[in-house]
Design a protein around this motif. Structure first.
Motif, PDB file in Angstrom:
ATOM      1  N   LEU A  38     106.745   7.807  49.556  1.00 44.07           N
ATOM      2  CA  LEU A  38     106.612   6.695  48.700  1.00 44.07           C
ATOM      3  C   LEU A  38     108.018   5.889  48.626  1.00 44.07           C
ATOM      4  N   ILE A  39     107.885   4.761  48.567  1.00 45.86           N
ATOM      5  CA  ILE A  39     109.137   3.730  48.295  1.00 45.86           C
ATOM      6  C   ILE A  39     108.867   2.991  47.117  1.00 45.86           C
ATOM      7  N   TYR A  40     109.824   2.802  46.380  1.00 45.67           N
ATOM      8  CA  TYR A  40     109.524   1.853  45.282  1.00 45.67           C
ATOM      9  C   TYR A  40     110.642   1.034  44.697  1.00 45.67           C
ATOM     10  N   THR A  41     110.517   0.014  44.243  1.00 40.63           N
ATOM     11  CA  THR A  41     111.824  -0.792  43.761  1.00 40.63           C
ATOM     12  C   THR A  41     111.455  -1.764  42.477  1.00 40.63           C
ATOM     13  N   LEU A  42     112.273  -1.681  41.750  1.00 40.59           N
ATOM     14  CA  LEU A  42     111.952  -2.394  40.399  1.00 40.59           C
ATOM     15  C   LEU A  42     113.189  -3.652  40.162  1.00 40.59           C
ATOM     16  N   MET A  43     112.574  -4.838  40.189  1.00 38.04           N
ATOM     17  CA  MET A  43     113.810  -5.960  39.984  1.00 38.04           C
ATOM     18  C   MET A  43     114.699  -6.094  41.096  1.00 38.04           C
ATOM     19  N   THR A  44     114.274  -5.581  42.116  1.00 31.99           N
ATOM     20  CA  THR A  44     115.345  -5.885  43.429  1.00 31.99           C
ATOM     21  C   THR A  44     115.033  -6.772  44.337  1.00 31.99           C
ATOM     22  N   LEU A  45     113.696  -6.858  44.768  1.00 30.55           N
ATOM     23  CA  LEU A  45     113.259  -7.702  45.726  1.00 30.55           C
ATOM     24  C   LEU A  45     113.603  -9.215  45.576  1.00 30.55           C
ATOM     25  N   HIS A  46     113.696  -9.734  44.518  1.00 30.56           N
ATOM     26  CA  HIS A  46     113.912 -11.152  44.258  1.00 30.56           C
ATOM     27  C   HIS A  46     115.387 -11.305  44.580  1.00 30.56           C
ATOM     28  N   HIS A  47     116.276 -10.246  44.574  1.00 31.66           N
ATOM     29  CA  HIS A  47     117.891 -10.539  44.832  1.00 31.66           C
ATOM     30  C   HIS A  47     117.756 -10.554  46.702  1.00 31.66           C
ATOM     31  N   ASP A  53     108.318  -6.569  40.227  1.00 31.43           N
ATOM     32  CA  ASP A  53     109.326  -7.633  40.344  1.00 31.43           C
ATOM     33  C   ASP A  53     108.905  -8.792  39.321  1.00 31.43           C
ATOM     34  N   LEU A  54     109.736  -9.870  39.411  1.00 27.99           N
ATOM     35  CA  LEU A  54     109.027 -10.977  38.402  1.00 27.99           C
ATOM     36  C   LEU A  54     107.996 -11.700  39.260  1.00 27.99           C
ATOM     37  N   ASP A 107     121.155 -21.559  36.971  1.00 25.91           N
ATOM     38  CA  ASP A 107     122.017 -22.229  37.923  1.00 25.91           C
ATOM     39  C   ASP A 107     122.777 -21.283  38.798  1.00 25.91           C
ATOM     40  N   GLY A 108     122.954 -21.276  40.128  1.00 23.63           N
ATOM     41  CA  GLY A 108     123.731 -20.643  40.935  1.00 23.63           C
ATOM     42  C   GLY A 108     123.045 -19.403  41.651  1.00 23.63           C
ATOM     43  N   PHE A 109     121.892 -19.257  41.091  1.00 22.87           N
ATOM     44  CA  PHE A 109     121.288 -17.827  41.591  1.00 22.87           C
ATOM     45  C   PHE A 109     120.927 -18.098  42.886  1.00 22.87           C
ATOM     46  N   GLU A 110     121.193 -17.165  44.134  1.00 22.05           N
ATOM     47  CA  GLU A 110     120.523 -17.371  45.366  1.00 22.05           C
ATOM     48  C   GLU A 110     119.529 -16.756  45.844  1.00 22.05           C
ATOM     49  N   GLY A 111     119.184 -15.958  44.944  1.00 18.83           N
ATOM     50  CA  GLY A 111     117.727 -15.065  45.510  1.00 18.83           C
ATOM     51  C   GLY A 111     116.404 -16.087  45.120  1.00 18.83           C
ATOM     52  N   HIS A 112     115.448 -15.316  44.744  1.00 15.10           N
ATOM     53  CA  HIS A 112     114.078 -16.030  44.686  1.00 15.10           C
ATOM     54  C   HIS A 112     113.695 -15.779  43.191  1.00 15.10           C
ATOM     55  N   ASN A 113     113.057 -17.024  42.907  1.00 19.31           N
ATOM     56  CA  ASN A 113     112.466 -17.254  41.573  1.00 19.31           C
ATOM     57  C   ASN A 113     111.246 -16.535  41.250  1.00 19.31           C
ATOM     58  N   GLY A 114     111.221 -15.157  41.399  1.00 18.60           N
ATOM     59  CA  GLY A 114     110.168 -14.500  41.299  1.00 18.60           C
ATOM     60  C   GLY A 114     109.096 -14.678  42.602  1.00 18.60           C
ATOM     61  N   PHE A 115     107.780 -14.106  42.492  1.00 21.25           N
ATOM     62  CA  PHE A 115     107.014 -13.938  43.633  1.00 21.25           C
ATOM     63  C   PHE A 115     105.583 -14.472  43.453  1.00 21.25           C
ATOM     64  N   ASN A 116     104.961 -15.238  44.139  1.00 21.86           N
ATOM     65  CA  ASN A 116     103.684 -15.711  44.136  1.00 21.86           C
ATOM     66  C   ASN A 116     102.797 -14.456  44.698  1.00 21.86           C
ATOM     67  N   LYS A 117     101.586 -14.243  43.796  1.00 25.27           N
ATOM     68  CA  LYS A 117     101.022 -13.011  44.133  1.00 25.27           C
ATOM     69  C   LYS A 117     100.247 -13.053  45.600  1.00 25.27           C
ATOM     70  N   VAL A 118      99.532 -14.110  45.746  1.00 23.77           N
ATOM     71  CA  VAL A 118      98.913 -14.393  47.129  1.00 23.77           C
ATOM     72  C   VAL A 118      99.938 -14.382  48.215  1.00 23.77           C
ATOM     73  N   ASP A 119     101.118 -15.090  48.087  1.00 29.39           N
ATOM     74  CA  ASP A 119     102.131 -15.044  49.231  1.00 29.39           C
ATOM     75  C   ASP A 119     102.826 -13.377  49.443  1.00 29.39           C
ATOM     76  N   LEU A 120     102.910 -12.834  48.309  1.00 35.35           N
ATOM     77  CA  LEU A 120     103.565 -11.608  48.675  1.00 35.35           C
ATOM     78  C   LEU A 120     102.472 -10.438  49.260  1.00 35.35           C
ATOM     79  N   GLU A 121     101.229 -10.810  48.958  1.00 35.36           N
ATOM     80  CA  GLU A 121     100.105 -10.044  49.539  1.00 35.36           C
ATOM     81  C   GLU A 121     100.083 -10.520  50.989  1.00 35.36           C
ATOM     82  N   GLU A 122     100.149 -11.604  51.598  1.00 34.52           N
ATOM     83  CA  GLU A 122      99.946 -12.066  52.746  1.00 34.52           C
ATOM     84  C   GLU A 122     101.202 -11.504  53.598  1.00 34.52           C
ATOM     85  N   LYS A 123     102.475 -11.486  53.101  1.00 37.32           N
ATOM     86  CA  LYS A 123     103.421 -11.093  53.756  1.00 37.32           C
ATOM     87  C   LYS A 123     103.297  -9.566  53.944  1.00 37.32           C
ATOM     88  N   LEU A 124     102.946  -8.790  53.121  1.00 43.44           N
ATOM     89  CA  LEU A 124     102.584  -7.385  53.261  1.00 43.44           C
ATOM     90  C   LEU A 124     101.491  -6.975  54.261  1.00 43.44           C
TER      91      LEU A 124
END
Length: 209
Positions: A110-119, A144-145, A155-172
């Motif tokens: 089991l691997i899990y992350t909380l509020m990490t992936l968008h960074h 995640d968000l 302003d100034g944040f270099e990560g992701h503005n949360g994730f679209n459900k469909v896009d993340l599913e397709e990546k996985l």
């Protein structure tokens, strides 16, 4: 995480657990994981971006052992103090950035992350690393968000503005994961300058190797 993120979280570590919202969101995510994944005392787990371990403290009674990893030494210092204070025997910690070193890590159920992936800038890379680290039929739980307008960090944040459900599913799915579950489990409420409170949904997506 970049150097700026790491230094920022080193600074925040001592007061991290004093925020009731962070405590509650960890509990909410833990409940989804417990309801979705059949946790057993034979399972090994890995939390990436663990911070002070709030999520794993909700899960450790149901697992054989957990390796908690973070790039912030400040966060891990607070976490290690908690492990000693509460005499937790099935948690170990690692100061690591998986995007820079992953070869030496063992495999987990089991691997899990909380509020990490968008960074993490290269999401595809870290998801591939997680896939390689999982035992066959192992689970990946991402909390995640949901996709947002960029106001969460501002302003100034270099990560992701949360994730679209469909896009993340397709990546996985493209990596080889099977999507097992998705739900919105929590809302982060923030006071924005010149605006009323704004709510940001937090999702949990569960995938299986």
């Amino acid at each position: 995480m970049n150097k700026y993120d790491t230094e920022e979280y080193d600074f925040k570590a001592l007061d991290w657990d004093n925020d009731p919202g962070k405590v509650e969101r960890a509990k909410s995510v833990a409940e989804v994981i417990k309801e979705t994944v059949c946790l057993t005392k034979d399972m090994t787990a890995f939390e990436y971006g663990c911070g002070t371990g709030l999520l794993s403290f909700n899960l450790h009674p149901y697992l054989k052992c957990i390796n908690l990893a973070d790039s912030s030494k400040g966060m891990l210092s607070v976490l290690n103090d908690k492990i000693v204070k509460y005499q937790i025997t099935n948690m170990t910690t690692s100061n690591v950035d998986l995007t820079k070193q992953n070869e030496a890590f063992q495999s987990y159920d089991l691997i899990y992350t909380l509020m990490t992936l968008h960074h993490i800038m290269d999401v595809d890379n870290i998801l591939n690393i997680f896939y390689k680290m999982l035992n066959q039929s192992g689970y990946l739980c991402i909390a995640d968000l949901d996709e947002e307008d960029g106001s969460f960090h501002g302003d100034g944040f270099e990560g992701h503005n949360g994730f679209n459900k469909v896009d993340l599913e397709e990546k996985l799915k493209s990596i080889g994961f099977k999507i097992k579950h998705y739900q919105i489990c929590f809302e982060v409420v923030k006071d924005l300058d010149g605006e009323k409170q704004k709510r940001y949904p937090l999702f949990v997506m569960v995938a299986q190797k």
